[in-house]
Design an enzyme around this catalytic site. Sequence first.
Site, mmCIF file in Angstrom:
data_model
loop_
_atom_site.group_PDB
_atom_site.id
_atom_site.type_symbol
_atom_site.label_atom_id
_atom_site.label_comp_id
_atom_site.label_asym_id
_atom_site.label_seq_id
_atom_site.Cartn_x
_atom_site.Cartn_y
_atom_site.Cartn_z
ATOM 1 N N ASP A 97 12.350 -1.184 -7.372
ATOM 2 C CA ASP A 97 11.458 -0.279 -6.647
ATOM 3 C C ASP A 97 11.302 -0.892 -5.267
ATOM 4 O O ASP A 97 10.761 -1.978 -5.121
ATOM 5 C CB ASP A 97 10.105 -0.230 -7.382
ATOM 6 C CG ASP A 97 9.036 0.545 -6.611
ATOM 7 O OD1 ASP A 97 9.259 0.881 -5.432
ATOM 8 O OD2 ASP A 97 7.972 0.797 -7.200
ATOM 9 N N TYR A 135 -0.218 -8.902 -8.724
ATOM 10 C CA TYR A 135 0.175 -7.538 -9.028
ATOM 11 C C TYR A 135 1.312 -7.070 -8.132
ATOM 12 O O TYR A 135 1.179 -7.030 -6.922
ATOM 13 C CB TYR A 135 -0.998 -6.570 -8.871
ATOM 14 C CG TYR A 135 -0.557 -5.161 -9.143
ATOM 15 C CD1 TYR A 135 -0.297 -4.767 -10.445
ATOM 16 C CD2 TYR A 135 -0.332 -4.275 -8.120
ATOM 17 C CE1 TYR A 135 0.162 -3.503 -10.712
ATOM 18 C CE2 TYR A 135 0.122 -2.998 -8.386
ATOM 19 C CZ TYR A 135 0.375 -2.620 -9.684
ATOM 20 O OH TYR A 135 0.834 -1.364 -9.951
ATOM 21 N N LYS A 150 4.571 -2.533 -12.438
ATOM 22 C CA LYS A 150 5.137 -2.787 -13.767
ATOM 23 C C LYS A 150 6.643 -2.986 -13.634
ATOM 24 O O LYS A 150 7.248 -2.607 -12.645
ATOM 25 C CB LYS A 150 4.863 -1.590 -14.676
ATOM 26 C CG LYS A 150 3.495 -1.662 -15.341
ATOM 27 C CD LYS A 150 3.516 -2.536 -16.597
ATOM 28 C CE LYS A 150 2.147 -2.566 -17.257
ATOM 29 N NZ LYS A 150 1.879 -3.773 -18.002
#
EC number: 3.1.3.11
Length: 373
Positions: A12, A226, A229
């Site tokens: 991503d 973070y 995912k």
Amino acid sequence: MAKITLSVIKADIGGFVGHSSVHPRLLERAKECMSKTELLEDYHVTHVGDDINLVMTHRHGTDYEPVHKLAWETFLSCTEVAKELKLYGAGQDLLSDAFSGNVKGMGPGVAEMEFEERKSEPVITFMADKTEPGAWNLPLYKIFADPFNTIGLVIDPKMHAGFRFEVHDLKENKRVFFDAPEELYDLLIFIGAPGRYCIKSIYSKTTGDIAAVSTTQKLNMLAGRYVGKDDPVCIVRCQSGLPAVGEALEPFANPHLVSGWMRGSHSGPLMPVSQKQSNPTRFDGPPRVIGLGFQIANGKLIGPQDFFADPSYDLAREKANKLANYLRSLGPFEPHRLHLDEMEYTTMPQVQEKLRDRFVSLEDDEAAVAKEE
Ligand code: 13P
Ligand code: 13P
Ligand code: MG
Ligand code: MG
């Protein structure tokens, strides 16, 4: 002819809009980068949600540095476009500035397998968005170990001996093998906890051939902060002693609950969709999976066949939507919200710190009451 390697590498590197999809210009750039190399036999560039997936065939084996470097540089080049368009989280999955020989541990997800191309070589590449590698545990179990899903385990002499599962413990960074059907219950106690134990690969016990491989990196653990995912990929080889294409697709007709969805911190149904419908919107979801089939012919990728575009998955989508509706009604409560140790990020430490003085030990309280009496 040398063996063929099928490598799927994904990252991503910027969402359009938010975390919902990939901008067409990034896909164009990725195709441009792929087309310039002599390394590959063939390639297919696609996306699921906000993740770019590079499907590549070549003759150099797994973990081959130049192929990993090609993927890395492709993602870097796409990141330039993502930054120019100010896409969301541009460069999100590229955790390092410098390439060090292998993209593993650097952010992108990798699923690779090397094999002798058979007389006919059907493969399926499953790719998911808004979830994590453990999402494959349940479908892989059904495909390779459940006779109620895969009749071939019962009636195909080349499948009857079963399959061998390699399982990774993502927390302890260890691996272990299980033979199915003999050790089913041992296997299940681990893979039923998909946040920690993931099926990495599966082999035919009859031929020793590799049958499936998945991405197993835990990006959030790699980064220690973070970063989204670890939206996973899985490759399944089919037919002739391996599960039929329809047996490999069958588990997705009953959407199971996976971790991911909004802010990587929720449980939701994994909805099988066509590639075109793979852009998560509602509450950044629900989590989605696509299944692209290829026939590999002398190293060339003939396809893809977009399996979940089929109307026979309409009911699965309807069921996923109903499950999504129900789970959303629970709002910030578990089990829609993930358990504390599973959430991608949380305000818990700050809130705890702020309220530290207001927490009174119940034991002190009881002692005080006893004293008064
Ligand atoms: P930010 O909006 O703070 O980046 O985090 C939310 C998010 O996009 C994760 O889904
Ligand atoms: P991705 O992992 O697909 O970037 O999604 C992040 C997220 O938090 C969506 O809400
Ligand atoms: Mg994203
Ligand atoms: Mg994603």
